[in-house]
Every structure is written in C-alpha cells, then in structure tokens.
Enzyme design. Structure first.
Site, PDB file in Angstrom:
ATOM      1  N   GLU A 150     -10.476  10.635  19.032  1.00 22.56           N
ATOM      2  CA  GLU A 150      -9.641   9.978  18.010  1.00 22.56           C
ATOM      3  C   GLU A 150     -10.072   8.615  17.511  1.00 22.56           C
ATOM      4  O   GLU A 150      -9.940   7.605  18.448  1.00 22.56           O
ATOM      5  CB  GLU A 150      -7.967   9.997  18.520  1.00 22.56           C
ATOM      6  CG  GLU A 150      -7.226   9.347  17.607  1.00 22.56           C
ATOM      7  CD  GLU A 150      -5.829   9.363  18.284  1.00 22.56           C
ATOM      8  OE1 GLU A 150      -5.430   9.562  19.419  1.00 22.56           O
ATOM      9  OE2 GLU A 150      -4.907   9.204  17.535  1.00 22.56           O
ATOM     10  N   GLU A 156      -6.085  -1.877  17.708  1.00 22.80           N
ATOM     11  CA  GLU A 156      -5.879  -1.176  18.909  1.00 22.80           C
ATOM     12  C   GLU A 156      -7.294  -1.262  19.859  1.00 22.80           C
ATOM     13  O   GLU A 156      -6.985  -1.345  21.091  1.00 22.80           O
ATOM     14  CB  GLU A 156      -5.167   0.143  18.864  1.00 22.80           C
ATOM     15  CG  GLU A 156      -3.918  -0.104  18.436  1.00 22.80           C
ATOM     16  CD  GLU A 156      -3.105   1.419  18.267  1.00 22.80           C
ATOM     17  OE1 GLU A 156      -3.121   2.024  19.168  1.00 22.80           O
ATOM     18  OE2 GLU A 156      -2.695   1.772  17.046  1.00 22.80           O
ATOM     19  N   ASP A 183      -5.610  10.759  12.786  1.00 25.46           N
ATOM     20  CA  ASP A 183      -4.578  10.345  13.144  1.00 25.46           C
ATOM     21  C   ASP A 183      -4.074   9.631  11.464  1.00 25.46           C
ATOM     22  O   ASP A 183      -4.722   8.531  11.111  1.00 25.46           O
ATOM     23  CB  ASP A 183      -4.300   9.350  14.024  1.00 25.46           C
ATOM     24  CG  ASP A 183      -3.161   8.814  14.445  1.00 25.46           C
ATOM     25  OD1 ASP A 183      -2.368   8.205  13.211  1.00 25.46           O
ATOM     26  OD2 ASP A 183      -2.820   8.363  15.540  1.00 25.46           O
ATOM     27  N   HIS A 186      -3.751   5.491  11.674  1.00 19.05           N
ATOM     28  CA  HIS A 186      -5.145   4.927  11.947  1.00 19.05           C
ATOM     29  C   HIS A 186      -5.923   5.331  10.618  1.00 19.05           C
ATOM     30  O   HIS A 186      -6.725   4.270  10.080  1.00 19.05           O
ATOM     31  CB  HIS A 186      -6.097   5.463  12.941  1.00 19.05           C
ATOM     32  CG  HIS A 186      -5.160   5.351  14.300  1.00 19.05           C
ATOM     33  ND1 HIS A 186      -4.513   4.272  14.851  1.00 19.05           N
ATOM     34  CD2 HIS A 186      -4.834   6.222  15.285  1.00 19.05           C
ATOM     35  CE1 HIS A 186      -4.048   4.426  15.950  1.00 19.05           C
ATOM     36  NE2 HIS A 186      -4.345   5.627  16.525  1.00 19.05           N
ATOM     37  N   HIS A 209      -2.563  13.797  14.242  1.00 24.94           N
ATOM     38  CA  HIS A 209      -1.509  13.228  14.563  1.00 24.94           C
ATOM     39  C   HIS A 209      -0.784  12.430  13.026  1.00 24.94           C
ATOM     40  O   HIS A 209      -1.597  12.027  12.149  1.00 24.94           O
ATOM     41  CB  HIS A 209      -1.942  11.675  15.332  1.00 24.94           C
ATOM     42  CG  HIS A 209      -2.119  12.027  16.588  1.00 24.94           C
ATOM     43  ND1 HIS A 209      -2.459  11.344  17.566  1.00 24.94           N
ATOM     44  CD2 HIS A 209      -1.544  13.210  17.660  1.00 24.94           C
ATOM     45  CE1 HIS A 209      -2.706  11.653  18.864  1.00 24.94           C
ATOM     46  NE2 HIS A 209      -2.014  12.852  18.945  1.00 24.94           N
ATOM     47  N   ARG A 215       3.987   3.590  10.802  1.00 22.68           N
ATOM     48  CA  ARG A 215       4.170   4.334  12.272  1.00 22.68           C
ATOM     49  C   ARG A 215       5.655   4.773  12.323  1.00 22.68           C
ATOM     50  O   ARG A 215       5.903   5.382  13.453  1.00 22.68           O
ATOM     51  CB  ARG A 215       3.435   3.533  13.229  1.00 22.68           C
ATOM     52  CG  ARG A 215       3.081   4.547  14.378  1.00 22.68           C
ATOM     53  CD  ARG A 215       2.064   3.929  15.121  1.00 22.68           C
ATOM     54  NE  ARG A 215       0.971   4.988  15.713  1.00 22.68           N
ATOM     55  CZ  ARG A 215       0.065   4.952  16.776  1.00 22.68           C
ATOM     56  NH1 ARG A 215      -0.055   3.703  17.466  1.00 22.68           N
ATOM     57  NH2 ARG A 215      -0.783   5.662  16.717  1.00 22.68           N
ATOM     58  N   GLU A 244       3.374  11.614  16.231  1.00 24.46           N
ATOM     59  CA  GLU A 244       3.398  10.385  17.182  1.00 24.46           C
ATOM     60  C   GLU A 244       3.840   9.230  16.431  1.00 24.46           C
ATOM     61  O   GLU A 244       3.219   8.266  15.820  1.00 24.46           O
ATOM     62  CB  GLU A 244       1.751  10.130  17.315  1.00 24.46           C
ATOM     63  CG  GLU A 244       1.722   9.121  18.586  1.00 24.46           C
ATOM     64  CD  GLU A 244       0.081   8.935  18.549  1.00 24.46           C
ATOM     65  OE1 GLU A 244      -0.309   8.892  19.736  1.00 24.46           O
ATOM     66  OE2 GLU A 244      -0.635   8.632  17.570  1.00 24.46           O
TER      67      GLU A 244
HETATM   68  C1  LER Z   1      -3.307   5.054  19.620  1.00 25.84           C
HETATM   69  O1  LER Z   1      -2.740   4.387  18.771  1.00 25.84           O
HETATM   70  C2  LER Z   1      -2.943   6.525  19.403  1.00 25.84           C
HETATM   71  O2  LER Z   1      -2.991   7.263  18.243  1.00 25.84           O
HETATM   72  C3  LER Z   1      -3.273   7.540  20.564  1.00 25.84           C
HETATM   73  O3  LER Z   1      -3.035   9.136  19.875  1.00 25.84           O
HETATM   74  C4  LER Z   1      -4.599   7.236  21.225  1.00 25.84           C
HETATM   75  O4  LER Z   1      -4.406   7.555  22.614  1.00 25.84           O
HETATM   76 MN    MN Z   2      -3.005   9.110  17.530  1.00 26.60          MN
END
Ligand code: LER
Ligand code: MN
Length: 268
Positions: A150, A156, A183, A186, A209, A215, A244
């Site tokens: 990922e 982060e 994700d 991100h 994700h 978020r 997530e």
């Molecule tokens: C961290 O921000 C994240 O998106 C998780 O899925 C990674 O461990």
């Molecule tokens: Mn993630």
C-alpha cells in the site's frame, strides 16, 4: 465490487479504524449494516484464536478479503526495512504468521506501515525491504495468499508514498503473489490524478481502501466516489472497497454512512 469494513481484533492506536472494542459486536454490526466482508486488523496472529474468529465471520455471513498488519509497526515497532537485523527478522517472522492466518480466511495480507521509514540511505533502505519481501514471497506464492503493498501518504511515512513508486518495487520483485492496494485517502494527497494512477496500477490492483478526503466516511468529504466507482468498473475491478475510516461522530454512524454512500453506486 463488494464492500468491507475494517475491524480491529484488539484496541488500536491507529485512528482510521471505524470498529474497535469488541470484535464480535463489530462483526455483527458490519453484517447488520449489509457489508459483504470485514478486513481484520491483526497486530499479532499468535494472539488470535483464528478458528473462533472464522466461526463468527461465517455465522455472520461475512467474508474476510484482507488482513491488515499496521499495528505490528505502530504497537510493536516492527519494520521490514529496519536497519537492526533482529527487528527486521521479527518483522519477517510476524508477516509470515499473518500469511498463515490469512490462509484460514482466504484473505490477502496488507503491507502498509510495516514497510517502515527511510533510515540513513534510501537505496540501502530499499535493499533491506526488498530482501525482506524476497524472504516472504515464496511462502505467499506457495499458500496462494496475495501480499498487497500500500502506498501511504507522506505524513505517515517517507518511504514509498505514491502508486508509481510502489509499482516500481512490485515490478522489480516480479512475484505473482505481490499486488498493490490503492487507498483513496492516500491517493488524494499524493497522486496527480486518482483515475490515471488506478489505470496504471490496474494489472496489479488487488484491494482498495476507501475513505473520503478527510478520512471520514465516504460522502463526508469532497472525493468523487461516483467517478471512482466508474473507473474501477471500467477497469474490470471486481474486488472489495474496504472502508478504513475515522470512527466519527461514532463508529456505527461512520460505518452506516460509508455503506449508505457506496452501495447505491455499486448497484447502479
Ligand atoms: C495507514 O494510513 C493505512 O492506510 C493502512 O492501511 C496501512 O497500514
Ligand atoms: Mn489504508
């Protein structure tokens, strides 16, 4: 495409896990809300009664598309690229136990924060990570468990933050077990275009994700989820969108919002 919700099997310091506390209750809530699956965040599989979790998952009519490993980094300080050989060896061992527990569920294993951070020289950090992954991938290949790497945003980690950086790593390692996890949170920070990144990643895209720009649950920020679903559908992606998300204003409301926003897009 199917929907899953990230559930931690233990109390977690990672903020973007909507469901925490009792995992049995979280699984029931996910099923009641209409999710198809749950993504399990697991710090240490040796502390988990996999058969008990599997029974509960099955009773709830859920699947487990993926196992998250981030807590092994956040809580236990393990990292696949750590300069200390002992810590790196423990990270490798831990990830092997994640692969073994994934076989119980037929799940993929996520490498996110567990990649670590750049320590000293970037090339040396990459070499340590590649070495660790080369140790792990044969087991994943034998067990037919996808390892999904990922890209994680710059706030982060400083190591492998964009889709292209991760695709390069994946191409260099050339393992059929290695894929990419996209994700939306991100990508919104790091990518010039979410859509074109997904197009480039498509051959390796194995898991997604979803969270909104802030978020929060999808629909509570400014990401264009109809466009995201359109491009994934066009690319022939049939895997999971896994929520997530921050547990705000409370875990159940966030989980309910995510499915209320996404399900109509998937069934349209
Ligand atoms: C961290 O921000 C994240 O998106 C998780 O899925 C990674 O461990
Ligand atoms: Mn993630």
């Amino acid at each position: 495409m199917k929907l899953s919700l990230v559930v931690s099997l233990e109390e977690t310091g990672f903020d973007a896990v909507a469901m925490r506390g009792s995992w049995r209750e979280a699984l029931r809530t996910a099923a009641d809300l209409g999710y198809d699956g749950v993504e399990l965040a697991v710090r240490d599989p040796s502390q988990v009664d996999a058969e008990a979790v599997l029974r509960t998952v099955r009773d709830a009519g859920l699947a487990v598309p993926a196992i998250g490993t981030g807590q092994a980094y956040l809580k236990d300080g393990l990292s696949l690229s750590h300069p200390d050989e002992g810590i790196r060896a423990r990270a490798i061992e831990r990830l092997e136990t994640h692969i073994r527990i994934a076989t119980v569920f037929g799940a993929a294993v996520i490498v996110g924060l567990l990649r670590g951070r750049i320590t000293g020289d970037r090339a040396a950090t990459e070499a340590r990570l590649s070495g660790a992954l080369r140790r792990i991938l044969p087991l994943a290949e034998r067990e037919k468990i996808p390892v999904v790497f990922e890209p994680v945003n710059r706030y982060e980690t400083d190591f492998l933050v964009t889709m292209d950086e991760v695709l390069d790593l994946i191409n260099r390692l050339a393992s059929p077990a290695l894929g990419i996890l996209a994700d939306t949170f991100h990508m919104n920070i790091e990518e010039a275009s979410i859509e074109s990144s997904l197009r480039r990643a498509r051959p390796r895209l194995r898991h997604v994700h979803v969270a909104d720009s802030n978020r929060h649950a999808p629909g509570w920020g400014h990401l264009d989820f109809p466009a995201l679903v359109r491009v994934l559908r066009e690319l022939g992606y049939t895997g999971y969108l896994s929520a997530e998300i921050l547990p705000r204003p409370d875990p159940v409301s966030a989980a309910r919002q995510a499915i209320a926003h996404l399900r109509p897009l998937l069934s349209a």
